[in-house]
Enzyme design. Structure first.
Site, mmCIF file in Angstrom:
data_model
loop_
_atom_site.group_PDB
_atom_site.id
_atom_site.type_symbol
_atom_site.label_atom_id
_atom_site.label_comp_id
_atom_site.label_asym_id
_atom_site.label_seq_id
_atom_site.Cartn_x
_atom_site.Cartn_y
_atom_site.Cartn_z
ATOM 1 C CB CYS A 75 -0.885 -0.018 1.246
ATOM 2 S SG CYS A 75 -1.898 1.453 1.406
ATOM 3 C CB CYS A 189 -2.625 3.707 -5.934
ATOM 4 S SG CYS A 189 -3.986 2.836 -5.109
HETATM 5 N N1 DGL Z 1 -3.855 0.374 -2.437
HETATM 6 C C1 DGL Z 1 -3.533 1.491 -1.643
HETATM 7 C C2 DGL Z 1 -2.337 2.253 -2.116
HETATM 8 O O1 DGL Z 1 -1.443 1.684 -2.717
HETATM 9 C C3 DGL Z 1 -4.631 2.287 -0.971
HETATM 10 C C4 DGL Z 1 -5.878 2.618 -1.698
HETATM 11 C C5 DGL Z 1 -6.911 3.222 -0.756
HETATM 12 O O2 DGL Z 1 -7.331 2.530 0.176
HETATM 13 O O3 DGL Z 1 -7.256 4.409 -0.934
HETATM 14 O O4 DGL Z 1 -2.211 3.424 -1.906
#
Ligand code: DGL
Length: 263
Positions: A75, A189
């Protein structure tokens, strides 16, 4: 080291699957625990303080319960806010996920790159530092989109987004000053590589880079020489919110996550 000790993947939702996929390709019999903080989803619209307090507590519980050999925090939002803090709080090797700005800066021919992340990620000092260190003298445009995160979740839950939806959520990146010259975009993301087909169709002239393959190589490097099971055990997907149903279960199974549980 016990061969059954898992790799633990963590994200707010299904985004971490874009890191799990390349990792499974390199380590096909690795036991996997995938944890999605679906009750806290989305992270990208939360404050730094919320993320910095919520995530270590969850990771601590997961590490205690599953005794992983390594934790992959898949994340960007959590990692760009507090990766050092998570490392300090955990007693196991931690691999983070941060925007692949260095790779994009090396690839661009026009000298203009885009960083597509969550609203929280793109405002982080961590991203300023990566841009200064690896892309100084280049244009680094940023766009944060919670809509793309939602579209990726929807896609894995069986409702395919249209190319037009993905295009209009991404377009503001290219509409900024100098944005028309962008030829390489960092998918900052982990949800966004799940939309890569749609992104490619919407913007065929652009190259898209993400950290998934590099993180997988890092995990393989950090676990080299360790014993693994002879065959691939059932992977476990954990959710802090409502249990997944229908098409999402099938999507999880395609990543080897055939058991689900609540955290
Ligand atoms: N998948 C996550 C990232 O890489 C977070 C997405 C979210 O929950 O807003 O930032």
């Amino acid at each position: 080291m016990n061969p059954d000790q898992p790799l633990l993947f963590f994200d707010s939702g299904v985004g971490g699957l874009s890191v799990l996929g390349p990792t499974r390709a390199l380590l096909p019999t690795a036991p996997i625990v995938y944890a999605a903080d679906s009750a806290g989803f989305p992270y990208g619209t939360k404050s730094e303080a919320e993320i910095a307090s919520r995530v270590p507590a969850l990771l601590g519980r997961l590490v205690e319960r599953f005794q992983p050999r390594l934790v992959a925090i898949a994340c960007n939002t959590a990692c760009t806010i507090a990766l050092d803090h998570f490392r300090a709080a955990l007693d196991v090797p931690v691999v983070g996920t941060v925007p692949a700005i260095k790779v994009a800066a090396e690839m661009t021919r026009s000298g203009a790159i885009g960083v597509l992340g969550t609203e929280a990620t793109i405002r982080q000092r961590y991203v300023d530092d990566l841009a200064e260190q690896f892309a100084s003298g280049q244009t680094v445009a940023r766009h944060g989109s919670s809509e793309l995160v939602e579209l990726a979740e929807r896609k894995l839950a069986g409702s395919l987004p249209s190319v037009e939806e993905v295009r209009s959520a991404t377009l503001p990146l290219f509409e900024q000053d100098g944005g028309e010259a962008i030829d390489v975009v960092v998918l900052a993301c982990t949800h966004f590589p799940l939309l890569e087909d749609e992104l490619r169709q919407a913007f065929p002239q652009v190259s898209w880079v993400d950290g998934g393959a590099g993180i997988a190589r890092r995990i393989a490097f950090l676990t080299r020489g360790q014993p693994w099971p002879d065959s691939c055990p059932d992977g476990i997907a954990l959710f802090t919110g409502a249990p997944p149903g229908g098409p999402l279960l099938a999507a999880l199974a395609s990543y080897g996550l055939t058991e689900t549980a609540n955290l």
